[in-house]
Scaffold this motif. Structure first.
Motif, PDB file in Angstrom:
ATOM      1  N   ASP A 101      -3.563  31.882   7.851  1.00 23.77           N
ATOM      2  CA  ASP A 101      -2.899  31.331   6.666  1.00 23.77           C
ATOM      3  C   ASP A 101      -1.371  31.324   6.820  1.00 23.77           C
ATOM      4  N   GLY A 102      -0.904  31.035   8.039  1.00 24.79           N
ATOM      5  CA  GLY A 102       0.532  30.906   8.253  1.00 24.79           C
ATOM      6  C   GLY A 102       1.291  32.199   8.454  1.00 24.79           C
ATOM      7  N   ARG A 103       0.579  33.335   8.508  1.00 27.91           N
ATOM      8  CA  ARG A 103       1.298  34.617   8.629  1.00 27.91           C
ATOM      9  C   ARG A 103       2.129  34.696   9.903  1.00 27.91           C
ATOM     10  N   VAL A 104       1.508  34.400  11.043  1.00 29.83           N
ATOM     11  CA  VAL A 104       2.194  34.424  12.346  1.00 29.83           C
ATOM     12  C   VAL A 104       1.595  33.324  13.216  1.00 29.83           C
ATOM     13  N   PRO A 105       2.283  32.919  14.289  1.00 35.14           N
ATOM     14  CA  PRO A 105       1.710  31.912  15.189  1.00 35.14           C
ATOM     15  C   PRO A 105       0.548  32.474  15.992  1.00 35.14           C
ATOM     16  N   LEU A 106      -0.272  31.559  16.499  1.00 30.90           N
ATOM     17  CA  LEU A 106      -1.430  31.919  17.311  1.00 30.90           C
ATOM     18  C   LEU A 106      -1.208  31.460  18.753  1.00 30.90           C
ATOM     19  N   ILE A 107      -1.392  32.390  19.688  1.00 26.99           N
ATOM     20  CA  ILE A 107      -1.197  32.117  21.112  1.00 26.99           C
ATOM     21  C   ILE A 107      -2.548  31.811  21.771  1.00 26.99           C
ATOM     22  N   GLY A 108      -2.587  30.742  22.550  1.00 24.85           N
ATOM     23  CA  GLY A 108      -3.723  30.451  23.416  1.00 24.85           C
ATOM     24  C   GLY A 108      -3.348  30.811  24.847  1.00 24.85           C
ATOM     25  N   PHE A 109      -4.333  30.862  25.756  1.00 22.27           N
ATOM     26  CA  PHE A 109      -3.996  31.269  27.122  1.00 22.27           C
ATOM     27  C   PHE A 109      -5.049  30.814  28.126  1.00 22.27           C
ATOM     28  N   CYS A 110      -4.671  30.959  29.392  1.00 21.14           N
ATOM     29  CA  CYS A 110      -5.620  30.802  30.491  1.00 21.14           C
ATOM     30  C   CYS A 110      -5.147  31.676  31.640  1.00 21.14           C
ATOM     31  N   GLY A 111      -6.020  31.890  32.628  1.00 18.76           N
ATOM     32  CA  GLY A 111      -5.603  32.547  33.855  1.00 18.76           C
ATOM     33  C   GLY A 111      -4.933  31.528  34.754  1.00 18.76           C
ATOM     34  N   SER A 112      -4.108  31.997  35.666  1.00 19.40           N
ATOM     35  CA  SER A 112      -3.474  31.085  36.615  1.00 19.40           C
ATOM     36  C   SER A 112      -4.492  30.652  37.661  1.00 19.40           C
ATOM     37  N   PRO A 113      -4.250  29.517  38.318  1.00 21.65           N
ATOM     38  CA  PRO A 113      -5.168  29.092  39.390  1.00 21.65           C
ATOM     39  C   PRO A 113      -5.353  30.167  40.469  1.00 21.65           C
ATOM     40  N   TRP A 114      -4.255  30.799  40.914  1.00 18.35           N
ATOM     41  CA  TRP A 114      -4.380  31.814  41.966  1.00 18.35           C
ATOM     42  C   TRP A 114      -5.226  33.003  41.512  1.00 18.35           C
ATOM     43  N   THR A 115      -4.966  33.508  40.317  1.00 24.01           N
ATOM     44  CA  THR A 115      -5.710  34.667  39.817  1.00 24.01           C
ATOM     45  C   THR A 115      -7.191  34.329  39.644  1.00 24.01           C
ATOM     46  N   PHE A 118      -8.851  31.981  41.228  1.00 25.85           N
ATOM     47  CA  PHE A 118      -9.380  31.816  42.587  1.00 25.85           C
ATOM     48  C   PHE A 118      -9.763  33.177  43.180  1.00 25.85           C
ATOM     49  N   CYS A 119      -8.890  34.166  43.018  1.00 27.22           N
ATOM     50  CA  CYS A 119      -9.177  35.508  43.558  1.00 27.22           C
ATOM     51  C   CYS A 119     -10.500  36.051  43.013  1.00 27.22           C
ATOM     52  N   TYR A 120     -10.698  35.952  41.711  1.00 26.19           N
ATOM     53  CA  TYR A 120     -11.956  36.415  41.126  1.00 26.19           C
ATOM     54  C   TYR A 120     -13.144  35.656  41.707  1.00 26.19           C
ATOM     55  N   MET A 121     -12.972  34.364  41.893  1.00 27.73           N
ATOM     56  CA  MET A 121     -14.081  33.516  42.330  1.00 27.73           C
ATOM     57  C   MET A 121     -14.508  33.803  43.770  1.00 27.73           C
ATOM     58  N   GLU A 148     -13.585  36.927  45.412  1.00 30.49           N
ATOM     59  CA  GLU A 148     -13.789  38.375  45.558  1.00 30.49           C
ATOM     60  C   GLU A 148     -15.070  38.841  44.868  1.00 30.49           C
ATOM     61  N   GLY A 149     -15.445  38.141  43.795  1.00 33.76           N
ATOM     62  CA  GLY A 149     -16.624  38.547  43.040  1.00 33.76           C
ATOM     63  C   GLY A 149     -16.329  39.555  41.950  1.00 33.76           C
ATOM     64  N   GLY A 150     -15.046  39.834  41.715  1.00 29.46           N
ATOM     65  CA  GLY A 150     -14.652  40.786  40.680  1.00 29.46           C
ATOM     66  C   GLY A 150     -13.298  41.368  41.007  1.00 29.46           C
ATOM     67  N   GLY A 151     -12.980  42.485  40.349  1.00 33.75           N
ATOM     68  CA  GLY A 151     -11.727  43.167  40.644  1.00 33.75           C
ATOM     69  C   GLY A 151     -11.758  43.777  42.041  1.00 33.75           C
ATOM     70  N   THR A 152     -10.583  43.955  42.635  1.00 29.23           N
ATOM     71  CA  THR A 152     -10.518  44.487  43.996  1.00 29.23           C
ATOM     72  C   THR A 152      -9.164  45.148  44.224  1.00 29.23           C
ATOM     73  N   LYS A 153      -9.116  46.057  45.175  1.00 34.43           N
ATOM     74  CA  LYS A 153      -7.834  46.644  45.587  1.00 34.43           C
ATOM     75  C   LYS A 153      -7.363  46.058  46.907  1.00 34.43           C
ATOM     76  N   LEU A 154      -8.287  45.527  47.697  1.00 34.14           N
ATOM     77  CA  LEU A 154      -7.953  45.058  49.042  1.00 34.14           C
ATOM     78  C   LEU A 154      -7.632  43.564  49.128  1.00 34.14           C
ATOM     79  N   PHE A 155      -8.233  42.758  48.268  1.00 33.99           N
ATOM     80  CA  PHE A 155      -8.059  41.302  48.302  1.00 33.99           C
ATOM     81  C   PHE A 155      -8.407  40.728  49.682  1.00 33.99           C
ATOM     82  N   ALA A 156      -9.400  41.322  50.320  1.00 34.25           N
ATOM     83  CA  ALA A 156      -9.782  40.918  51.679  1.00 34.25           C
ATOM     84  C   ALA A 156     -10.303  39.481  51.709  1.00 34.25           C
ATOM     85  N   GLN A 157     -11.132  39.123  50.724  1.00 34.89           N
ATOM     86  CA  GLN A 157     -11.681  37.757  50.716  1.00 34.89           C
ATOM     87  C   GLN A 157     -10.594  36.736  50.379  1.00 34.89           C
TER      88      GLN A 157
END
Length: 366
Positions: free
Chosen positions: A145-159, A161-164, A166-175
């Motif tokens: 009702d106009g109280r504050v603005p609403l933010i939309g978002f997406c992940g970046s292409p690189w981020t 891609f990494c998930y796609m 790696e299959g999930g979170g990772t520390k090595l980023f080997a894939q």
């Protein structure tokens, strides 16, 4: 067609994002709708995470919880959703495993895989695949009702891609690194495909009622300066260029855009030139140094307290806020959106976040 909503009563964030002089810095925090709030767990109940995202009523309720708890302190709502809805729209299965995080049972292994060709060839209709996100945004705008603005978002292409791969979170980023260094051209083809889907997704969020959008490059810091220039920056720039064009073609006003390249400290200078109104900073930047790098360019900086400061004492939180105020705000009167340097973590006491907001108010009073 542009939807009609109640006029904004608090447009501080939008004015600051556009580089205007403002009476105080606006404030919001990443992941402000989430697990640190007891009311989040009550509303979510026994639902699976993605099931929650796909229920517009619940997603809008969760989005509003921090706005209601911190009434008069928060200057924005950010829609409760997830960056991984884009890989889902591209036909990939993503599950949220309790205490582990996102999991892709069948990640992309090599460009020779049939799945890579399928993902690349798939004609993605985000309006159909992600309609629940846009319904949640429209519903939330009505409830705000106009109280504050609403933010939309997406992940970046690189981020994304990494998930796609790696299959999930990772520390090595080997894939991810295997793809970058072994299959660079195939990697770029996929990044370009993701970029175009990001543009479509953000445009439909704006059409549904989002008044500002952020691109989360959460894993930007896993790339060095040269590889960032090749595998992330061009695709972030593509979104910054194409989204305004897309919005105009849809008869919509262009909204301010934020980019958040977490960990890519070396990229601040170039990030100020690729078309975003706001550059988000993680806590590894010194605020005063970041202001010097920006110089006289009309770009607003966002951030950047260590989220871990919220585990500290009230005095420790005040000290962290003072560092930001001294570096970003004093003598400026514009060019800063107060935030954390990454998302708020689940174990934080909500009263400590309230203190964080109150201290920003107190220390930036004219």
């Amino acid at each position: 067609m542009e939807l009609k909503f109640t006029p904004l009563k608090n447009d501080l964030l939008l004015r600051a994002a556009r580089g205007e002089t403002v009476e105080r810095p606006p404030m919001w925090v990443m992941r402000q709708a989430g697990r640190y709030l007891p009311e989040y767990h009550e509303a979510k109940g026994g639902r699976d995470f993605f099931e929650t995202c796909r229920d517009p009523e619940i997603a809008s309720t969760l989005t509003l919880q921090p706005v209601e708890r911190y009434a008069g302190l928060l200057d924005a709502a950010i829609i409760f959703s997830d960056i991984l809805v884009i890989p889902q729209a591209m036909g990939m299965v993503v599950e949220m495993i309790d205490k582990k995080g996102p999991h892709f049972p069948d990640p992309l292994k090599t460009p020779a895989d049939e799945q890579y060709a399928e993902v690349l060839a798939r004609d993605v209709d985000v309006g159909k695949e992600l309609g629940y996100v846009y319904k949640a945004i429209t519903l939330t705008r009505k409830k705000l009702d106009g109280r504050v603005p609403l933010i939309g978002f997406c992940g970046s292409p690189w981020t994304l891609f990494c998930y796609m791969v790696e299959g999930g979170g990772t520390k090595l980023f080997a894939q991810s690194k295997t793809w970058v260094y072994r299959y660079p051209e195939e990697t770029k083809k996929l990044l370009h495909k993701i970029s175009d889907i990001c543009v479509d997704h953000l445009a439909l969020q704006v059409q549904a009622g989002a008044q500002l959008v952020q691109v989360f490059d959460s894993w930007a810091g896993e790339l060095g300066p040269a590889t960032f220039k090749e595998f992330s920056e061009p695709f972030l720039a593509h979104i910054a260029q194409k989204l305004p064009e897309k919005l105009r073609s849809m008869g919509l006003d262009v909204v301010p855009m934020i980019v958040f390249p977490k960990g890519a400290w070396f990229a601040l200078d170039s990030m100020c030139d690729i078309g975003y109104d706001v550059v988000g900073l993680d806590w590894l930047y010194d605020p005063a140094d970041a202001v010097k790098v920006r110089g006289d360019r009309k770009v607003t900086l966002q951030g950047n307290a260590d989220p871990g400061c919220l585990y500290g004492s009230k005095e420790g939180i005040t000290k962290a806020v003072q560092t930001m105020v001294d570096g970003f705000w004093k003598g400026q009167g514009k060019g800063w959106i107060a935030n954390l340097g990454h998302g708020i973590t689940p174990g934080v006491d909500p009263d400590n976040l309230k203190h964080f907001f109150e201290e920003i108010h107190r220390l930036t009073k004219n």
